[in-house]
Design an enzyme around this catalytic site. Sequence first.
Site, short mmCIF file in Angstrom:
data_model
loop_
_atom_site.label_atom_id
_atom_site.label_comp_id
_atom_site.label_asym_id
_atom_site.label_seq_id
_atom_site.Cartn_x
_atom_site.Cartn_y
_atom_site.Cartn_z
N ASP A 616 0.86 -1.18 0.00
CA ASP A 616 0.00 0.00 0.00
C ASP A 616 0.90 1.23 0.00
OD1 ASP A 616 -2.33 1.55 0.24
OD2 ASP A 616 -2.07 1.66 2.40
N PHE A 792 -12.79 20.73 -4.49
CA PHE A 792 -11.85 19.93 -5.29
C PHE A 792 -12.41 18.52 -5.44
CE2 PHE A 792 -8.43 16.93 -5.77
CZ PHE A 792 -7.56 17.54 -6.64
N LYS A 815 -6.61 27.05 -7.10
CA LYS A 815 -5.39 26.24 -7.07
C LYS A 815 -5.72 24.85 -7.59
CE LYS A 815 -5.93 24.71 -2.25
NZ LYS A 815 -5.38 24.75 -0.88
N GLY A 931 -5.29 3.18 -3.41
CA GLY A 931 -6.55 3.78 -3.78
C GLY A 931 -6.43 5.22 -4.22
N ASP A 932 -5.21 5.77 -4.17
CA ASP A 932 -5.00 7.16 -4.55
C ASP A 932 -5.06 7.34 -6.06
OD1 ASP A 932 -4.84 8.16 -2.05
OD2 ASP A 932 -2.68 8.11 -1.91
N ASP A 1060 -1.25 -1.06 6.06
CA ASP A 1060 -1.50 -0.60 7.42
C ASP A 1060 -2.98 -0.35 7.69
OD1 ASP A 1060 -1.65 1.67 5.73
OD2 ASP A 1060 -1.40 2.97 7.48
N ARG A 1322 30.83 -37.77 1.30
CA ARG A 1322 30.15 -36.50 1.54
C ARG A 1322 31.15 -35.39 1.82
NH1 ARG A 1322 26.23 -33.03 0.42
NH2 ARG A 1322 25.83 -31.60 2.14
#
Length: 1606
Positions: A616, A792, A815, A931-932, A1060, A1322
């Site tokens: 994430d 926004f 802005k 998810g951004d 998280d 061996r």
Amino acid sequence: MSFFRRRTFPEDTDIDDELNDAVDPELRLRTVRTAASTLAESARTEQRVERRKSMRKKGSLFFRRGTEKRRTEPTESDAPAAAHIPGARRKVYVNYTLPLDEVDHNGDPIVRYVRNKVQTSKYTIVTFLPKNLYEQFRRVANLYFLALVIVQVFPIFGAPSPQTSALPLLFILAVTAIKDGIEDYRRSILDEEVNNSAVTKLGNWNNVNQPKDPRSWFEKLLGLNPPGKVSRGVKKLREREAGEGMEFVLSKAGEESRASVSTLPVDDSSSEMKYYGAGRKLDDIQSVDSHSYPPQESNPPAVPTWAGGSGSLGAYQQSIHGRSSLGVVDYNKRVSALARWERTLWKKLEVGDMVLLRENEQVPADIVVLSTSDADNMCYLETKNLDGETNLKPRKAVKATASIMSEEDIERTSFLLDSEPPHANLYLYHAVLRYKDAASGEQRQESVTINELLLRGCTLRNTTWVIGLVVFTGADSKIMLNGGDTPSKRSKIEKETNFNVVVNFVFLIVMCLTSGILSGYLDSKANTSAREYEQGADPTSSFILNGVITFVSCLIAFQNIVPVSLYISIEIVKTIQAFFIAQDIDMYYKPFDAACTPKTWNLSDDLGQIEYIFSDKTGTLTQNVMELQKCSVYGVAYGEGITEAQRGAAKREGRVDALDPEEQDIQLHILKQRMLDKMAQTFKNRYAQPDQLTLISPKLADDLADRSSPQRQHLIEFFRALAICHSVLSERPDANREPYLLQYKAESPDEAALVAAARDVGFPFVHRAKDSINIEVMGQPERYIPLQLLEFNSTRKRMSVVVRNPQGQLVLYCKGADSVIYERLAADHDPELKAATARDMEAFANGGLRTLCIAYRYLSEQEYIEWSRAYEAATNSIDDRDEEIDKANDLVEHSLQILGATALEDKLQEGVPDAIEILHKAGIKLWILTGDKVQTAIEIGFSCNLLKNDMEIMILSADSHESTRLQIEGGLNKIASVLGPPSMDKKQRGFVPGAQAAFAVVIDGDTLRHALNPNLKQLFLTLSTQCETVVCCRVSPAQKAMVVNLVKEGRNAMTLSIGDGANDVAMIQEANIGCGLLGHEGSQAAMSADYAFGQFRFLTKLLLVHGRWSYQRVADMHANFFYKNVIWTFAMFWFMIYNSFDATYLYQYTFILLYNLVFTSLPVIALGAFDQDINAKAALAFPQLYIRGIRGLEYTRLKFWMYMLDGLYQSAVVFFIPYLIWTLDIAVSWNGKTIESLADFGTTVSVAAIIAANTYVGINTHYWTVITWVIVIGSSVVMLVWIAIYSAFESIDFVDEVVVLFGEVTFWATVLMSVIIALGPRFLVKFIKSTYMPLDKDIVREMWVLGDLKDRLGIQHRRERKKGKLEQTPIYHQPHCRSESEISHQEEDYPTPPIPRTPITDGSPRPTAPLMAGESPRPEKLDEGLYENSGSPTPSLRAQLSSSPSQRMSYYSVSGIPAPSPLPEPNQYHAYTRDSTRTTAYHTEPPMSAVSYSSVTHVPSSPSYSAPSSATLQVPGVRSPRSLSPSTPAEQFEMRVRTPNEHQWSGHPPQFQEAVHTPMATEDSYATAYDGYEDGEVTPSAAAPNHQQEESWRSSTYSYSGPHAL
């Protein structure tokens, strides 16, 4: 006619191409490199998608046939309506009579809903035993052991002790069950804590959605939990929260004239006010016996008001559209007035309940907001527990129910909520609220969306109260649907073990069949000696039946070939490994007081095989903290900060002249102080918080102070815009003690950072009321009247505010993204200012910063009035409301003038860039699933060095299935043209950074939805797995899990997910390993994870050290376990040849019982728990060694077969050598007894086999400690002691064996010869492989043991520690040193100050290594001129040195491991001097570094000196970031340590030297001391630094590139 030709811009080419029939825009998949170009391309891609949507929606006449076909596909705007969600719609009734078709014969509703009680644990008390036994018997071996236990119960098969044989299986089942129970009990404790949390709901009110008696028939039969009874838990809650009754008021801000007064006992222990001074915070509401209804006549102002204050955002917004004063509330309806608010538990909530939420309370279920304390019905939600974000998200109440303010109002309502079925999409919800208008009697309805829904687990902020309706409870809530059931994970080696067990079982069946057939055949022969000497020995008279009995008897006798003790030992080993992980101090995070916590113990070996990490972004890679680092005002750039992306880019490009984080820290501190001093002289800023100032620029302060400069006015306008254009709320936490301490709460951290930066520069936003915005401009107060806020969103990519300034003018401040603002600039805008600002923003973006463009324009009164009417009409429109509002916004957001641009840094967690670089070097690919939005993810990708400028970045953004396919195919063609066809060879897994062209993919959620379709996901998988990095944006939790599953199943790759928030739980549970980060307020992710820790950077040590060790240990342990059981079992099988295959035991039965329990168990357990092929620091220094785990080379089937064949060979040796010796002659013991019995021979074979097995494990052990010596040798000694002890007891088959065998040399010679011959091959193979065919780890191990790798990594040799010469390296004293990743303030970490060193002018190598070895200097090499001022440091000097800033170091990267820096005792050859006049900034010296991956070569100053071979470190399998020479092989590089040349020190006289060290008796030492003066360092003579030196101290220091030794 050239003047008719339109000028072509890059943006226009996109439009032209899309309108051109000959060009298919879907095939034009561009690749970009830099951060700025990537962001620009993502913006253009989104614009192209939007244009295609609009064209498709309009249905052009020219393309009508094509668009009609595409119209059936859902677009983003109509997705909620078009998406089909399986399941029946949920109808929630409030004071509404249920229809007859929805009730049963008792009048109860037919539909039953799940409880709000949640369970993340796997077991309950009832299901634990059957479910856990099922889990354990999924292991094939356990079924086999159970069958053997059952067979041994029957005496006919000759089992000596059937009861004893069941004990190992019972022990395995019990230990595993206890371990699983402890793990699950911890989960259940957390579940109980959540389920028993307190909530306020409406009591004495009929919820028609629930049956009158919801009990099951069993509860009714026993009379349990009758309806209406208050449970014990609720009683305890109410008793705990009991207090004296007080009146409180539910009222809206500004509506105190109409209030609801309720008398409830309230806990008076918490009467603090957080945000609202006018109201009282209600802490603990509970039910009481008395209630006052109807409301008593009282003076409202005299009653404490529980209302939203002036701090809420809605208090100042102008409500254009009015709301109904009644809505669903019918004041003419008669009510009982018995309903009251009461305290209850979360798990008691049901669908249809009314709940009252208060500020800072968590939401207990998915709730539709009916009413809030805000005048505009807004409330604010913190989703930190959901997605790790701390910014506030606005939600609003349903308009029809907004007038509800009391329990009585709820009783007066009547409505139906027609909701969609529960589903997992966190960002989508659609319902309809149907009601009868109280005034007109008409049926009305209102749409309910995600903006009116509060999700379980979120926290209510900045809102005094909210009344809501419970819609989804428990397992139906969105967060639980995204989590899924807790899976039962099994490690990869454990799954592979089933195959090995099956192979051994096949061997067992073959052995038993052979014995049974031959036994029956021999028994069928007549006239043999058996007729005379073995009468009555056969169990039956049928030789066929005897053969069957022999077959089963051999199953019992040879059962150890399938090792039952393997599973016991694995559980013990993995428990020890989990303990070591939990106790690792390097993974302890002090701020949370939390160590790394293994929650699933049986997956530690999977940590060493991870190929893909899915992470994430918010809260995992970042701190979700924004800082304004730079800005551009009227074409002038300000800001001196250095970002992580700039440091990483400079490292990769080899620009080492500006990488010293300590130097940057010091310089920034000086510049910051200069800036603060200048601003303090210019104006008074009462609200400034100097420690929070992040925009460091003395030039900015100078320009603000210069009244004659035109730039001053531009700066004032710029920061005034930052202080006004936002939706931030201000608060004073302690208005009495600190009246000028302002804190800001915002919907996004970006806004809070911008407003805070303006405050600290001298433009504080002070207060917001409904009709005013109060700010200060350089100490002078100003008041603005807010008129409109244009919010926004992801589509607009901008926000605007219209205000009236103190001069009466109307100003629009805007802005947003540069691409959006530039489209709306005035036609006559200054082109030079546009170009300069664009250049600055591109530079900021390439530095990993998040840019915003600030603009403004003045409005006329007439223009504003006309626009207000258009905007009001748009907000009241029913059809296409969002589009109409956007059109209205465009009417005013135009003709803008640029003020400047801001550059925000999304602060990464400490050490993230270095950790990602280390993981990449280990061959691990990292994907970001967030998810951004796309731009934010790209910015973070560049800032954490996940995306690099040398990568070809492909942005996939499509709105249809076909366009997605075309873009994926375009990406595949692009990669194939460069890299060729993809390779599926498992041996090629794990990429090598820089070995070939690098690609990255950025894809959004809508495109990913199409890419995960069954017919496209294989294409997408092929594309994405060929890329170094994939960034998935705007993805839901379910999509995260689908992506993880796609890679895990499609590539059969080992995956790890880390997050998280609760939205990460699905992918955490889906991955092979799930890691959760602990947070300040707990973490749903950490609760569901397999490993929980505090910081992302701890992942490097968890994987590269503990994971690699665990994988190596468990792999070796498995192979050795199968070997030692083969050597033991087959020796018994060889004996069957000589006893007619009648299943006679070769060994005494106690040896069979104790072989796996005592004699050979501990050596393999020690191997699995403590073995280390290389040291932890070496593993971090050479992360490339991890790639063997990715490719699965440590535990292969070939290795299994080789160990099995070795065991087969050794079993023949340990049996036939004693047998051949016994056939030579019968030995006679010292007491005259002959060595001829079965016990004598069997004991000899067993002793040889046990000693060979234990020694074999010792040969395979890499790390011999005292524990290893004691266990390996002690296990064989215990076996010999057991022979002596057991011989002392009377027995029919073991008489005086210690006397007979131990006193005869034949026995000892036979055992010794058998062991040597058995282990010889061996040993030889191991020697030949390590000498002539070494692996990378063998070379590193040899460097560690025989070479100087310890010296290079700053680790003291063991013999030196024995001498008491303790290494004074800070890493031993302060393991939690800071790295380059987060240099934000000074800390004092180390008790020992750095002791600076001066250069040696004779060109000799540095004396560190001889000093560490305790050697004396050579007097003949001393330069006496350097030792005139001898003496020890004075106490004042020590105090002065101790005040120096601490070094920044990091445990997880080789660049963070300090070089050795011993403090030799003063003697005639060592003198410490310091001239009191020589100081440096902050009294610090330029530091040294440790070892890096760059080319670091030992180059002495003397031209006659030739570096010895030991000074060159050849590292296999690693590409050097920089080419050393044409002759340097591609897969190796050299580590070299550089010392200064002679002329480097010519400018520095001896009298300023602080410490002197002499060359020692060895030639291959290397420099670890301070090699020169820092550039810009203050010298006593104030001489300017010599920047012309080609070999400066930087070149030596930054050849190491990292933190430094003292």
